[in-house]
Design an enzyme around this catalytic site. Structure first.
Site, PDB file in Angstrom:
ATOM      1  CG  ASP A  15      -2.748   1.922  -8.564  1.00  0.00           C
ATOM      2  OD1 ASP A  15      -2.955   1.880  -9.780  1.00  0.00           O
ATOM      3  OD2 ASP A  15      -3.627   2.179  -7.729  1.00  0.00           O
ATOM      4  NE  ARG A  95      -4.162   4.192   1.852  1.00  0.00           N
ATOM      5  CZ  ARG A  95      -4.386   2.896   1.772  1.00  0.00           C
ATOM      6  NH1 ARG A  95      -3.976   2.097   2.744  1.00  0.00           N
ATOM      7  NH2 ARG A  95      -5.019   2.379   0.747  1.00  0.00           N
ATOM      8  CG  ASP A 124      -5.671   6.339   0.003  1.00  0.00           C
ATOM      9  OD1 ASP A 124      -6.170   6.664   1.101  1.00  0.00           O
ATOM     10  OD2 ASP A 124      -5.784   5.199  -0.474  1.00  0.00           O
ATOM     11  CB  SER A 176      -9.180  -0.333  -6.654  1.00  0.00           C
ATOM     12  OG  SER A 176      -8.177  -0.182  -5.677  1.00  0.00           O
TER      13      SER A 176
END
Length: 400
Positions: A15, A95, A124, A176
């Site tokens: 990404d 995060r 996220d 992922s």
């Protein structure tokens, strides 16, 4: 809104590798890559060079491993925060610290925008953007997955190939993954069917429990005020301690989780996680608390634990409520000092013993043998008073 300089939360994965080039072409602006090391191991090797060759004008690699552990993981562990009874929040809790470092670089560089690679379906995006709002409320947020025409990771792979961008996945292996000191996660691709088991060769941190050693291993974990300090009697700094717990747990197949969870955006998703060290530390901490906390405090923590887990999962780390609960949790850890002995065997963690200088367990009181401490006749009056509302209700209803 015109954008002059953007700081991208960069991981070097599919990404963000595509995003660096896309943002530069879309906004005709300077792009700075900010990679934050929270324990991705070899994944950070060469990451600055890759970012620069992909289109970034500058690239930062920020070592946040110690801060990640002491300021985020330890409070999460002390709260015994878990999401939906299974998920130890490895991605969720990483995060906020990553977004915080992106903000720090944005302020340092005088950037007017920040960017993340989260999809419009995922959690996220919320975690990143709520942190941005809390720490840099006026900054513009660019979220390419909500803007570009690409619809899938296959489209991203095609884009990367056309632009000569090196990427770590292929169409044959499109799931992922996300790694840090606390866990390894996998989602998407072959895992999107919740009835299909994960492939055996997918796992990175843990050995197949069936192929784990045939002999149990007994370890000890020592805590000081709720913070892990030693494993097997050896004092370790925070990073080394978590790495050691991961290594020990991994060889015994500890901490594999396969779950269907409820995302904040409203859909269900399937995630597979490896969290060997976290599983060991959670088990040890929970056991020590059972020994040293009084009943009401322990029960209050048990009520708050899923709430904290939900807040972390939903990106609410930098909020007054989370901070207030963490302050309460921290105050409960003053007596959480002691050692827990655990037996690890083929994917399981069993408590073998626990000891603390602040133990509230009194053998003379708890014994089933003769004692001179407890008057068993006292229980009669206690039960009569405790059960009085039940008895009154039954009498007034005419129950005989």
């Amino acid at each position: 809104m015109a954008v002059k300089k953007v700081v991208v939360a960069y991981s070097g994965g599919l990404d963000t590798s595509v995003i660096l080039r896309w943002v530069k072409e879309k906004y005709h602006c300077e792009v700075i890559a900010c990679a934050v090391d929270v324990g991705q191991a070899s994944e950070t090797k060469g990451i600055k060079h890759k970012a620069l060759t992909t289109g970034a004008s500058k690239a930062y690699l920020v070592d946040a491993r110690r801060e990640f552990i002491t300021e985020y993981l330890w409070p999460t562990l002390q709260a015994q925060a878990i999401y939906e009874g299974k998920y130890l929040l490895g991605t969720s809790i990483a995060r906020p610290v990553i977004a915080k470092k992106v903000v720090e670089i944005a302020k340092k560089e005088g950037a007017d925008a920040v960017c993340h690679g989260a999809t419009g379906k995922g959690n996220d995006q919320v975690r990143f953007e709520l942190t941005f709002k809390a720490l840099m409320p006026h900054v513009k947020v660019i979220a390419p997955w909500r803007e570009w025409d690409m619809k899938s990771r296959e489209d991203e792979i095609d884009y990367a190939i056309r632009h000569g961008i090196p990427i770590p996945v292929t169409k044959a292996k499109p799931y992922s993954s996300d790694r840090n000191l606390w866990h390894m996660s996998f989602e998407g691709g072959i895992l999107e069917d919740p009835n299909v088991p994960p492939r055996a060769d997918m796992f990175v941190l843990t050995r197949d429990p069936q192929k784990a050693p045939g002999k149990p291993e007994v370890i000890t974990v020592y805590f000081e005020k709720g913070v892990p300090k030693r494993i097997n009697g050896k004092a370790l700094d925070p990073v080394r301690l978590v790495e050691t717990a991961n290594t020990i747990g991994g060889r015994h197949g500890i901490g594999r989780v396969d779950m269907v969870e409820n995302r904040l955006v409203g859909m269900k998703s399937r995630g597979v996680y490896e969290c060997p060290g976290a599983t060991i530390l959670y088990a040890a901490h929970r056991e020590l608390e059972s020994l040293v906390l009084d009943r009401d405090t322990l029960h209050a923590k048990l009520v708050l634990a899923p709430k904290v887990g939900e807040m972390i999962y939903n990106g609410l780390w930098f909020t007054p409520l989370r901070e207030a609960i963490s302050t309460f949790v921290s105050s409960t850890q003053k007596r959480v000092t002691g050692t827990v002995r655990l037996k690890l065997y083929k994917g399981s963690v069993t408590v073998e013993g626990r000891t603390s200088p602040h133990s509230l367990y009194w053998e003379d009181l708890a014994t089933f043998g003769a004692d001179a401490v407890y008057n068993q006749r006292d229980a009669e009056g206690f039960i009569n008073l405790y059960g009085l509302p039940i008895k009154v209700q039954a009498l007034l209803q005419g129950i005989k």
